[in-house]
Motif scaffolding. Structure first.
Motif, PDB file in Angstrom:
ATOM      1  N   ARG A 292     -33.582 -59.985  26.556  1.00  0.00           N
ATOM      2  CA  ARG A 292     -32.137 -59.929  26.394  1.00  0.00           C
ATOM      3  C   ARG A 292     -31.437 -59.588  27.712  1.00  0.00           C
ATOM      4  O   ARG A 292     -30.306 -59.992  27.951  1.00  0.00           O
TER       5      ARG A 292
ATOM      6  N   SER B 291     -38.640 -63.085  25.133  1.00  0.00           N
ATOM      7  CA  SER B 291     -38.720 -62.189  23.983  1.00  0.00           C
ATOM      8  C   SER B 291     -37.976 -62.844  22.827  1.00  0.00           C
ATOM      9  O   SER B 291     -37.250 -63.818  23.013  1.00  0.00           O
ATOM     10  N   ARG B 292     -38.146 -62.272  21.657  1.00  0.00           N
ATOM     11  CA  ARG B 292     -37.432 -62.835  20.517  1.00  0.00           C
ATOM     12  C   ARG B 292     -35.920 -62.657  20.663  1.00  0.00           C
ATOM     13  O   ARG B 292     -35.162 -63.534  20.278  1.00  0.00           O
TER      14      ARG B 292
ATOM     15  N   GLN C   9     -41.270 -68.176  22.870  1.00  0.00           N
ATOM     16  CA  GLN C   9     -41.338 -66.784  22.385  1.00  0.00           C
ATOM     17  C   GLN C   9     -42.753 -66.209  22.401  1.00  0.00           C
ATOM     18  O   GLN C   9     -43.687 -66.799  21.871  1.00  0.00           O
ATOM     19  N   VAL C  10     -42.861 -65.062  23.001  1.00  0.00           N
ATOM     20  CA  VAL C  10     -44.127 -64.340  23.044  1.00  0.00           C
ATOM     21  C   VAL C  10     -44.038 -63.182  22.055  1.00  0.00           C
ATOM     22  O   VAL C  10     -43.023 -62.501  21.993  1.00  0.00           O
TER      23      VAL C  10
ATOM     24  N   THR D 197     -44.509 -62.876  16.195  1.00  0.00           N
ATOM     25  CA  THR D 197     -44.074 -64.092  15.509  1.00  0.00           C
ATOM     26  C   THR D 197     -43.771 -65.190  16.519  1.00  0.00           C
ATOM     27  O   THR D 197     -42.985 -66.085  16.270  1.00  0.00           O
TER      28      THR D 197
ATOM     29  N   SER E 290     -37.550 -54.844  26.691  1.00  0.00           N
ATOM     30  CA  SER E 290     -37.691 -53.406  26.464  1.00  0.00           C
ATOM     31  C   SER E 290     -39.114 -53.000  26.098  1.00  0.00           C
ATOM     32  O   SER E 290     -39.528 -51.881  26.345  1.00  0.00           O
TER      33      SER E 290
ATOM     34  N   GLN F  92     -43.471 -55.568  18.549  1.00  0.00           N
ATOM     35  CA  GLN F  92     -43.724 -56.972  18.194  1.00  0.00           C
ATOM     36  C   GLN F  92     -43.869 -57.858  19.429  1.00  0.00           C
ATOM     37  O   GLN F  92     -44.495 -58.900  19.377  1.00  0.00           O
ATOM     38  N   HIS F  93     -43.249 -57.450  20.527  1.00  0.00           N
ATOM     39  CA  HIS F  93     -43.438 -58.209  21.768  1.00  0.00           C
ATOM     40  C   HIS F  93     -44.762 -57.814  22.411  1.00  0.00           C
ATOM     41  O   HIS F  93     -45.555 -58.674  22.815  1.00  0.00           O
TER      42      HIS F  93
ATOM     43  N   ASN G 114     -37.272 -53.585  34.848  1.00  0.00           N
ATOM     44  CA  ASN G 114     -36.255 -53.191  33.883  1.00  0.00           C
ATOM     45  C   ASN G 114     -35.372 -52.140  34.539  1.00  0.00           C
ATOM     46  O   ASN G 114     -35.855 -51.309  35.303  1.00  0.00           O
TER      47      ASN G 114
ATOM     48  N   LEU H 286     -32.697 -56.662  37.410  1.00  0.00           N
ATOM     49  CA  LEU H 286     -33.533 -57.844  37.609  1.00  0.00           C
ATOM     50  C   LEU H 286     -32.842 -58.912  38.450  1.00  0.00           C
ATOM     51  O   LEU H 286     -33.495 -59.673  39.163  1.00  0.00           O
TER      52      LEU H 286
HETATM   53  C1  LIG Z   1     -40.645 -59.182  11.789  1.00  0.00           C
HETATM   54  C2  LIG Z   1     -40.307 -59.091  13.247  1.00  0.00           C
HETATM   55  C3  LIG Z   1     -40.983 -59.906  14.136  1.00  0.00           C
HETATM   56  C4  LIG Z   1     -40.675 -59.859  15.503  1.00  0.00           C
HETATM   57  N1  LIG Z   1     -41.369 -60.670  16.364  1.00  0.00           N
HETATM   58  C5  LIG Z   1     -41.091 -60.602  17.694  1.00  0.00           C
HETATM   59  C6  LIG Z   1     -41.803 -61.424  18.632  1.00  0.00           C
HETATM   60  O1  LIG Z   1     -42.667 -62.231  18.270  1.00  0.00           O
HETATM   61  N2  LIG Z   1     -41.506 -61.312  19.949  1.00  0.00           N
HETATM   62  C7  LIG Z   1     -40.549 -60.440  20.417  1.00  0.00           C
HETATM   63  O2  LIG Z   1     -40.334 -60.394  21.633  1.00  0.00           O
HETATM   64  N3  LIG Z   1     -39.865 -59.674  19.558  1.00  0.00           N
HETATM   65  C8  LIG Z   1     -40.101 -59.738  18.211  1.00  0.00           C
HETATM   66  N4  LIG Z   1     -39.366 -58.977  17.358  1.00  0.00           N
HETATM   67  C9  LIG Z   1     -38.177 -58.270  17.877  1.00  0.00           C
HETATM   68  C10 LIG Z   1     -38.466 -56.963  18.548  1.00  0.00           C
HETATM   69  O3  LIG Z   1     -38.488 -55.940  17.592  1.00  0.00           O
HETATM   70  C11 LIG Z   1     -37.365 -56.657  19.591  1.00  0.00           C
HETATM   71  O4  LIG Z   1     -36.120 -56.674  18.954  1.00  0.00           O
HETATM   72  C12 LIG Z   1     -37.312 -57.635  20.760  1.00  0.00           C
HETATM   73  O5  LIG Z   1     -38.601 -57.816  21.309  1.00  0.00           O
HETATM   74  C13 LIG Z   1     -36.364 -57.116  21.818  1.00  0.00           C
HETATM   75  O6  LIG Z   1     -36.226 -58.046  22.857  1.00  0.00           O
HETATM   76  P1  LIG Z   1     -35.783 -57.588  24.302  1.00  0.00           P
HETATM   77  O7  LIG Z   1     -36.764 -56.607  24.827  1.00  0.00           O
HETATM   78  O8  LIG Z   1     -35.547 -58.812  25.089  1.00  0.00           O
HETATM   79  O9  LIG Z   1     -34.354 -56.949  24.024  1.00  0.00           O
HETATM   80  P2  LIG Z   1     -33.848 -55.398  24.098  1.00  0.00           P
HETATM   81  O10 LIG Z   1     -34.731 -54.573  23.272  1.00  0.00           O
HETATM   82  O11 LIG Z   1     -32.451 -55.487  23.837  1.00  0.00           O
HETATM   83  O12 LIG Z   1     -34.160 -55.049  25.587  1.00  0.00           O
HETATM   84  C14 LIG Z   1     -33.473 -55.557  26.678  1.00  0.00           C
HETATM   85  C15 LIG Z   1     -33.959 -54.807  27.896  1.00  0.00           C
HETATM   86  O13 LIG Z   1     -33.402 -55.390  29.061  1.00  0.00           O
HETATM   87  C16 LIG Z   1     -33.061 -54.356  29.971  1.00  0.00           C
HETATM   88  N5  LIG Z   1     -32.014 -54.875  30.851  1.00  0.00           N
HETATM   89  C17 LIG Z   1     -30.758 -55.238  30.521  1.00  0.00           C
HETATM   90  N6  LIG Z   1     -30.105 -55.694  31.599  1.00  0.00           N
HETATM   91  C18 LIG Z   1     -30.974 -55.643  32.639  1.00  0.00           C
HETATM   92  C19 LIG Z   1     -30.876 -55.973  34.024  1.00  0.00           C
HETATM   93  N7  LIG Z   1     -29.766 -56.488  34.553  1.00  0.00           N
HETATM   94  N8  LIG Z   1     -31.955 -55.773  34.784  1.00  0.00           N
HETATM   95  C20 LIG Z   1     -33.088 -55.236  34.268  1.00  0.00           C
HETATM   96  N9  LIG Z   1     -33.230 -54.908  32.983  1.00  0.00           N
HETATM   97  C21 LIG Z   1     -32.189 -55.112  32.171  1.00  0.00           C
HETATM   98  C22 LIG Z   1     -32.641 -53.207  29.108  1.00  0.00           C
HETATM   99  O14 LIG Z   1     -32.807 -51.987  29.792  1.00  0.00           O
HETATM  100  C23 LIG Z   1     -33.566 -53.331  27.910  1.00  0.00           C
HETATM  101  O15 LIG Z   1     -34.745 -52.551  28.067  1.00  0.00           O
HETATM  102  C24 LIG Z   1     -39.674 -58.983  15.985  1.00  0.00           C
HETATM  103  C25 LIG Z   1     -39.017 -58.164  15.089  1.00  0.00           C
HETATM  104  C26 LIG Z   1     -39.315 -58.197  13.742  1.00  0.00           C
HETATM  105  C27 LIG Z   1     -38.592 -57.267  12.811  1.00  0.00           C
END
Ligand SMILES: Cc1cc2nc3c(=O)[nH]c(=O)nc-3n(C[C@H](O)[C@H](O)[C@H](O)COP(=O)(O)OP(=O)(O)OC[C@H]3O[C@@H](n4cnc5c(N)ncnc54)[C@H](O)[C@@H]3O)c2cc1C
Ligand SMILES: Nc1ncnc2c1ncn2[C@@H]1O[C@H](COP(=O)(O)O)[C@@H](O)[C@H]1O
Lengths: 259, 314
Positions: free
Chosen positions: B203, B228-229, B242-243, B246, B261, B265-266, B280, B299
């Motif tokens: 994200r 990520s998801r 997607q890694v 799921t 983050s 699940q990731h 991060n 990043l």
């Molecule tokens: C049933 C189920 C299945 C799932 N399956 C998966 C799956 O297969 N894969 C998966 O990935 N997730 C899966 N998820 C979702 C998972 O729980 C998380 O919601 C998801 O992985 C979060 O993605 P993220 O880390 O990109 O986003 P966030 O958790 O929002 O993290 C974003 C990160 O980016 C950092 N950031 C923001 N801006 C910057 C910047 N400019 N420079 C550096 N860092 C920055 C933040 O500090 C934060 O740590 C699943 C969830 C459920 C309920």
């Protein structure tokens, strides 16, 4: 036409799992969910129903009494009815497939059967294929898109390198879904009304033993279940950003030797 | 002792890397190894196939992957050549094909193995997305195994003997399923499940366009780009990227997570990577507990620097 969706109840993706008797997981204190790929399968089925008035979505599950909560969740998303094949014992994938096949056959005209590409407990990726084999019908795996073309099913499946393959199947058929195009990616949430309605829908319960299928001789047995080795904690490379990245690249090349 | 069959998966004419892992594992068993390959011309694979006993070559005008026909053909070969153990790769195709063979001929099957012992017929396989590891024993007349890519070592060298070659035709399948066409992805993507290096965005990437900075680094490293998801759900990346639990379970030697983050699940989808790097801006992000090397930075500033530094050493 009847559309069946085979759902399995599995531990929540967040669940912390502990081992019992060296072979099983401790089921106490676990939150249970519908396996995520089956939610995608259900979403595909519900969309198909919406486009084709008269189609009926029926959930089918093989599992212990606790699996009823997964069925209720699926009903709340919009399925019409459900069949619960109850069994308290561990059944191998082939036997589960045979039970699903028999329950679907006994229920009436077999239309399209949706499954996930794998249940996220044992990640087997087998049941849908055994199911198709039991019923003598075709199956497509890794499906990300589905449409009807008169009496045929046209499915799109993900192969490797982001490529997609289109397949035509006769109906009845089995369609094993995976995460794909965006409108099935995010399965709908149950509405409050859906949840209320789902509580009152009668579920057809069948005991596994009463289905009259023989438990196939197991060709796979679990010997041991264990936790994988822990990854040692890593380190944050401190300091000014440019310098730490220089250091990182050096470490990747010289220490980790992965470049 | 029963012979050991290895199915060789081709992508067009390309000999997929994971085949070498399957062949190396097979050779270690001290069995007679038979390779099964669907190709009209196998001279180009001579080097890859040396040191085994036999090559069973399937020839036909149309050899593109057809599930029913392939399964029927391999089922027949298994019986004719006494291949009571059969090995393949747990790719998208492998997980489509091998269960079909098992359904046709019977016997035990386990997908996605990370350890195989042909003497005791036991295998290890990650379950619950790798939170636990299960040891299974296979029995029955046939034992069918697919292995996870990037796990088994490839040994160079070894015997130079040329295998004997037998050719056969393609069986016709049940005919209830027809492949219409294949739609290639617009950009040539490196398949994540086989990639040696992956750079992924979450994200924190903030927009779809920003993924191109990851692609630029990927081009230098010959890496795949993952997500990520949250990035997929926000439409920054496509679902095949997607890694995770799921998404795809990946196993590269280097995984670089940018703006991710580190949700469970990731993590379960990439935790077996040999080396994990996290970039991060939040020093409290859980990913840092799991990464071998962490950089706390924005990043958008860090990745361009990383790109330049990598260019210098590669
Ligand atoms: C049933 C189920 C299945 C799932 N399956 C998966 C799956 O297969 N894969 C998966 O990935 N997730 C899966 N998820 C979702 C998972 O729980 C998380 O919601 C998801 O992985 C979060 O993605 P993220 O880390 O990109 O986003 P966030 O958790 O929002 O993290 C974003 C990160 O980016 C950092 N950031 C923001 N801006 C910057 C910047 N400019 N420079 C550096 N860092 C920055 C933040 O500090 C934060 O740590 C699943 C969830 C459920 C309920
Ligand atoms: N006990 C079960 N009840 C209903 N459906 C199941 C069951 N087990 C597996 N399935 C279906 O088969 C698919 C593949 O499961 P598996 O072979 O266990 O990975 C799942 O995604 C489900 O749709």
């Amino acid at each position: 036409m009847n559309i069946y969706v085979c759902i399995k109840q599995v531990p929540d993706t967040e669940a912390v799992l502990t081992i019992k008797e060296g072979k099983f997981i401790n089921e106490e204190n676990i939150k249970w969910i519908i396996s995520p790929y089956e939610e995608i399968a259900l979403e595909l089925a519900l969309q198909l129903k919406e486009k084709n008035p008269g189609f009926k979505v029926i959930l089918v599950t093989v599992g212990p009494a606790r699996a009823e909560s997964a069925i209720r969740s699926g009903l709340a998303m919009g399925a019409e009815t459900a069949i619960h094949v109850e069994s308290d014992q561990y059944l191998n994938h082939k036997t589960i497939a045979r039970a699903l096949a028999k329950a679907i056959k006994d229920d009436g005209d077999g239309g399209i059967i949706f499954t996930g590409k794998q249940a996220i407990d044992d990640d087997a990726s087998l049941t849908h294929i055994y199911l198709a084999e039991s019923l003598g019908i075709p199956v497509a795996t890794n499906v990300i898109g589905f449409r009807l073309d008169s009496d045929k099913a046209i499915v799109e499946r993900e192969i490797d390198q982001g490529a997609r393959e289109r397949i035509e199947m006769q109906i009845p058929c089995v369609v094993a879904a995976t995460k794909g195009i965006n409108d099935i990616n995010q399965p709908r949430y149950a509405t409050l009304m859906g949840i209320m309605k789902a509580k009152k829908i009668p579920i057809k319960k069948v005991r596994f033993e009463d289905l009259g299928i023989e438990d196939s001789t197991p060709t796979v047995t679990t010997e041991k279940l264990e936790a994988p080795p822990e990854k040692p904690a890593g380190k944050i490379i401190e300091g000014e950003m440019k310098e730490s990245i220089k250091e990182l690249v050096k470490l990747l090349k010289e220490e980790a030797k992965v470049l | 002792m029963a012979n050991l069959g290895v199915y060789i998966e081709l992508r067009g004419d390309e000999f997929k890397k994971a085949n070498r892992e399957a062949l190396a594992l097979a050779k270690k068993s001290n069995r007679d190894v038979y390779a099964i390959i669907f190709a009209n011309d196998i001279s180009q694979y001579e080097n890859e196939l040396k040191g085994i006993s036999k090559v069973i070559q399937i020839k036909n005008d149309n050899l593109s992957y057809q599930p029913e026909a392939y399964a029927a053909t391999i089922g027949k070969i298994i019986k004719e050549h006494n291949l009571n153990d059969i090995l393949g790769v747990a790719s998208a195709q492998g997980k489509d094909l091998f269960p079909r063979i098992a359904a046709l001929i019977g016997g035990g099957i386990i997908n996605d193995c990370i350890d195989v012992d042909f003497n005791s017929n036991t295998v290890k396989k990650p379950v619950y997305a790798g939170k636990l590891i299960s040891t299974f024993k296979l029995s029955g007349e046939f034992r069918i195994i697919t292995i996870r890519p990037n796990v088994f070592p490839v040994k160079e060298g070894g015997s130079d003997t040329q295998p004997e070659i037998t050719t056969t035709g393609l069986e016709t399948g049940a005919g209830k399923l027809k492949i219409i066409d294949v739609i290639k992805s617009e950009t040539k993507k490196i398949d994540l499940t086989e990639a040696d290096i992956i750079i992924s965005g979450g994200r924190g990437m903030k927009a779809k366009e920003n993924f191109k900075i990851l692609q630029e680094v990927a081009d230098i490293l010959n890496a795949g780009v993952g997500a990520s998801r949250a990035a997929v759900d926000s439409d920054y990346a496509t679902p095949d990227m997607q890694v995770g639990q799921t998404g795809k379970v990946v196993n590269p030697k280097l995984y670089i997570a940018c703006g991710i983050s580190g949700a469970i699940q990731h993590f379960v989808g990439m935790k077996t990577s040999k080396v994990i790097v996290a970039i991060n801006k939040d020093s409290e992000a859980p990913i840092f507990k799991k990464a071998n090397y962490g950089i706390v930075a924005d990043l958008f500033k860090a990745i361009p620097v990383l790109k330049e530094e990598l260019k210098k050493v590669l």
